[in-house]
Design an enzyme around this catalytic site. Structure first.
Site: not given
Length: 259
Positions: A56, A61
Site C-alpha cells: 500500500h 512502506h
C-alpha cells in the site's frame, strides 16, 4: 525454497527480504526507507535486488522505492488502485505474478487503505502471506481510508487461508496487540501463554514474527468475532447488544483505537 529475512526500519517497521539462495537474487517488501536494504546488499555483494513488492501507498512502506529502483533497476509491483512511486506492475485481485521464480497470488484487502493488497504464496508444504498493514500478529490495521465492513471482509478472506500459513506483517505490534486481546478475552489461555512468550522474546531483543494463521485464529480478537466470549466483551464495551460478527468486529476496532 526462498528464505525470508526481516530488516528493521524506523521504530517498529519490518522490511521483508525474499531471498533465493540458488540464484542469489532477492526482492524487498515495503521498503519505507532504502538504507536497511542497501546496507544488506552492501554486506552481501554477490546478491542482486530484482524486485520490490508494495502492499500500500503509506510513506513508511514506499519511501525507499525510488532510490532502490534507481540504484538496482528493480521492478516495482504494487496495487493498481494506489499511487505507488516507480510502479512498473499494477496489480489487481486474483492476479498471479512470478517473483524469484515463485508464483504469488494478489489478494485485495481494503480497509487500512482503499487499495491495499496482500501477496500469498500457496506452497503446499509451507504457505506464506505478506499481509502489510492488514493482518498483524494478534491485531489488524487501523481504518485510514476504508470502512470497517471492508476490513472485516478482507480479514475473513485471509482467515480462510490454510492454518499453516506463515504471516509476515509489517510492524512489531505484537505485544500491544496481545494486551488488547487479553482485555477482550481475559480467560483465553492461549493469549496468556502467547503474551508470556512474546515478553521473553522482546526482552531478548527478538522479533515476534512471522506468526501463523492457526495462532491468529486462536488469539487474534479481530478474527474471533463469532466467538461468544468476544461478542459479549464487545457488546459490553459498546453498551449495546451486537448481533452480527461484522458489528462485533466494528466495535472491537473502535475499542482498540482508544485502548
Amino acid at each position: 525454497m526462498l528464505k525470508i529475512e526481516a530488516l528493521p526500519a524506523f521504530t517498529d517497521n519490518y522490511i521483508w527480504m525474499l531471498l533465493d539462495p540458488q540464484s542469489r537474487l532477492c526482492a524487498a517488501v515495503d521498503p519505507g526507507e532504502s538504507g536497511p536494504v542497501q546496507r544488506w546488499l552492501d554486506a552481501h555483494p554477490d546478491w542482486r535486488l530484482t524486485d520490490i513488492l508494495i502492499t500500500h501507498h503509506h510513506h513508511d512502506h514506499v519511501g525507499g522505492v525510488q532510490q532502490l529502483k534507481a540504484t538496482h533497476g528493480a521492478k516495482v509491483h504494487g496495487p493498481a488502485a494506489e499511487n505507488i512511486p516507480g510502479k512498473d506492475n499494477a496489480l489487481a485481485d486474483g492476479q498471479r505474478i512470478r517473483v524469484l521464480d515463485q508464483e504469488l497470488e494478489v489478494i485485495e484487502v481494503p480497509g487500512h487503505t482503499s487499495g491495499h493488497i496482500a501477496y500469498f504464496h500457496d506452497n503446499a508444504k509451507e504457505p506464506w502471506l505478506l499481509s502489510g498493514d492488514t493482518l498483524f500478529a494478534a491485531g489488524c490495521g487501523r481504518l485510514f481510508e476504508g470502512t470497517a465492513a471492508q476490513m472485516f471482509n478482507s480479514l475473513q478472506r485471509l482467515a480462510a487461508l490454510p492454518a499453516s500459513t506463515r504471516v509476515y506483517c509489517a510492524h512489531e505490534y505484537t505485544l500491544s496487540n496481545l494486551r488488547f486481546a487479553q482485555a477482550v478475552e481475559p480467560d483465553n489461555q492461549e493469549i496468556a501463554g502467547r503474551i508470556e512468550q512474546v515478553i521473553r522474546w522482546r526482552e531478548a531483543k527478538r522479533i515476534t514474527l512471522p506468526t501463523d494463521m492457526r495462532i491468529e485464529q486462536a488469539t487474534n480478537p479481530f478474527l474471533r468475532s463469532t466467538e461468544p466470549t468476544v461478542a459479549a466483551a464487545a457488546s459490553r464495551h459498546a453498551g449495546r447488544q451486537l448481533t452480527t460478527p461484522e458489528s462485533v468486529f466494528t466495535a472491537l476496532r473502535t475499542w482498540k483505537d482508544s485502548f
